[in-house]
Design a protein around this motif. Sequence first.
Motif, PDB file in Angstrom:
ATOM      1  N   SER A   1     -12.205   4.731  -8.617  1.00 54.59           N
ATOM      2  CA  SER A   1     -11.206   3.810  -9.152  1.00 54.59           C
ATOM      3  C   SER A   1     -11.700   2.378  -8.967  1.00 54.59           C
ATOM      4  O   SER A   1     -12.688   2.125  -8.272  1.00 54.59           O
ATOM      5  CB  SER A   1      -9.868   4.018  -8.440  1.00 54.59           C
TER       6      SER A   1
ATOM      7  N   GLU B 283      -7.943   9.324  -8.617  1.00 56.59           N
ATOM      8  CA  GLU B 283      -8.728   8.204  -9.148  1.00 56.59           C
ATOM      9  C   GLU B 283      -9.563   8.525 -10.382  1.00 56.59           C
ATOM     10  O   GLU B 283      -9.836   7.626 -11.160  1.00 56.59           O
ATOM     11  CB  GLU B 283      -9.593   7.554  -8.065  1.00 56.59           C
TER      12      GLU B 283
ATOM     13  N   ASP C 138      -0.403  -2.171  -4.632  1.00 59.52           N
ATOM     14  CA  ASP C 138      -1.733  -2.711  -4.907  1.00 59.52           C
ATOM     15  C   ASP C 138      -2.818  -1.666  -4.713  1.00 59.52           C
ATOM     16  O   ASP C 138      -3.954  -1.850  -5.156  1.00 59.52           O
ATOM     17  CB  ASP C 138      -2.002  -3.918  -4.005  1.00 59.52           C
ATOM     18  N   ALA C 139      -2.474  -0.591  -4.009  1.00 60.69           N
ATOM     19  CA  ALA C 139      -3.421   0.508  -3.812  1.00 60.69           C
ATOM     20  C   ALA C 139      -2.667   1.713  -3.266  1.00 60.69           C
ATOM     21  O   ALA C 139      -1.572   1.584  -2.718  1.00 60.69           O
ATOM     22  CB  ALA C 139      -4.523   0.117  -2.833  1.00 60.69           C
TER      23      ALA C 139
ATOM     24  N   LEU D 156      -7.866   4.278  -2.239  1.00 58.53           N
ATOM     25  CA  LEU D 156      -8.753   4.123  -1.084  1.00 58.53           C
ATOM     26  C   LEU D 156      -8.526   5.256  -0.102  1.00 58.53           C
ATOM     27  O   LEU D 156      -7.419   5.780   0.005  1.00 58.53           O
ATOM     28  CB  LEU D 156      -8.449   2.819  -0.334  1.00 58.53           C
TER      29      LEU D 156
ATOM     30  N   PRO E 151      -6.254   0.876  -7.568  1.00 56.17           N
ATOM     31  CA  PRO E 151      -7.267   1.281  -6.593  1.00 56.17           C
ATOM     32  C   PRO E 151      -6.758   2.430  -5.722  1.00 56.17           C
ATOM     33  O   PRO E 151      -5.615   2.412  -5.284  1.00 56.17           O
ATOM     34  CB  PRO E 151      -7.480   0.031  -5.732  1.00 56.17           C
TER      35      PRO E 151
ATOM     36  N   ILE F 243       0.844  -1.197   0.000  1.00 60.26           N
ATOM     37  CA  ILE F 243       0.000   0.000   0.000  1.00 60.26           C
ATOM     38  C   ILE F 243       0.882   1.250   0.000  1.00 60.26           C
ATOM     39  O   ILE F 243       1.790   1.386   0.822  1.00 60.26           O
ATOM     40  CB  ILE F 243      -0.912   0.025   1.249  1.00 60.26           C
TER      41      ILE F 243
ATOM     42  N   VAL G 239     -11.821  -0.694  -7.288  1.00 58.27           N
ATOM     43  CA  VAL G 239     -11.444  -1.222  -5.978  1.00 58.27           C
ATOM     44  C   VAL G 239     -11.991  -2.635  -5.777  1.00 58.27           C
ATOM     45  O   VAL G 239     -12.100  -3.117  -4.652  1.00 58.27           O
ATOM     46  CB  VAL G 239     -11.919  -0.294  -4.830  1.00 58.27           C
TER      47      VAL G 239
END
Lengths: 285, 192
Positions: free
Chosen positions: A278, A235, A221-222, A254, A252, A149, A280
């Motif tokens: 985005s 996003e 990954d995000a 978040l 993604p 992340i 997710v």
Amino acid sequence: MNYLYYPGCSLTGSAREYDVSTRALMALLGAELTEIEDWTCCGASAAEAVDPMLSLSLAGRNLALAETMSAGPDILVPCSACYLNLKRAEAAVREQGGALDDINTVLAGEGVIVNDNHHIRHLLDVLSRDVGADIIIGRRVRDLAGLAIAPYYGCQCLRPYAEFDDPENPASMEPLIAATGASVHRWSMGGKCCGASHMTTDRAVALELVGAILDAAAGADAVVTVCPMCQMNLEAFQLKISRQRRNKLDIPILYLPQLLGLSMGLPADTLALDLNLSNVGVFQN
Amino acid sequence: MQPRIHEKIRNRPAMESLTASVAEIAKQMRTCIQCGTCTASCPNEFAMDLTPRQLWRRVQIGQPEEIFTSTTFSICSSCYCCTLRCPRGLPLTDIMSALKRVAAARMIPRYRQGVHFHKAFLDSVMRHGRVREMEFMALYFMSLKHPLEPFRYFALGMRLILRGKIHMQLPARRNKKLAALFVKAEDMEKHR
């Protein structure tokens, strides 16, 4: 943990999932949020750009309303733009100089008065210092191990008011991310500007800034954010930037409370993941 | 060069007031040593015609025409990196905001779009106390008088509407929740 809560305009509209996930996470953590009654806009960057007194008065009105409430004195603010504006008014009030008198002269017409018994706190400040990683680890029901992340702080929660983190090398999100079991994506873009409202008024500039940030997030990954403006910029324009740069951006984005909520077992719809722009999907199962 | 000089002579009073505003702002820049840390810290410098350091030099020596025909002040996104790092401790972002306000008050062409953006936002805030994003963008598009501009936002607007994040609402012209505060603040600002 009891806080007065100032959602700000974005959280009632385009950033509704930030409001929903913040409330859900704080409730799970046993914190009580009391929304400031009749709160109004903080002035955003618009008031400061036109009239500094208007900026201080709009923010000051909310500080004055907060003082009439029994909860507090800490005011929890998830939006970084609101945070900066309220912080600026807080600083002016604390100085007790001419600006405070001026603010109160304007507020007299609204029937409220501002003194000095409030403390503006950013959500990231509260999560990293009042809550802390240990509590997240203790209540973790879903281990996000295997995910990397990228922490994205943006500008306004770090600068110019360096309250809870290093404005040059921010790190307050790292223990929180690690507490979910995920690893922290190492990069130097966490405190870089997303271009803010340039996405509307000088789009080419903002697309360049966001493109560089998203390129540097490759391998993560995000990305997690703590600001509605950053979130929107990161996003909503991935497809456009992909076309320009001829790459394939599909990462993604978040809000931090969404990530923490997931690790603590909150369902995706409680965290309003369906409202993110985005993709997710990977976090929705 | 010729048209610029012509313009200058024709608008002599306007130019004089601009010079006075810049001179006032320049007082805050007296201790700038032109080290260039601001330029090196600026994420938007790539898009500016004058670097931040070059802009501050023109503020120091009083060259309003160069300042306000440059793209620099309007491309500042207020990230506060230069303020954070300035070795003289100058509040550069705030001083940049002061330049933006001078440009806004005079509707300097380069900044017009930004001013419309801010004013549309504040108009919506004045009416309802909180910004209504759809109304704000509608007011912004109307003020630009550029019929194709809204189409750039069509796809994003639809995504937001489909998620129930923004709502179709007609501008409520009769609402004036914060009108008194706006008037009073403007009045106070003039007399500070």
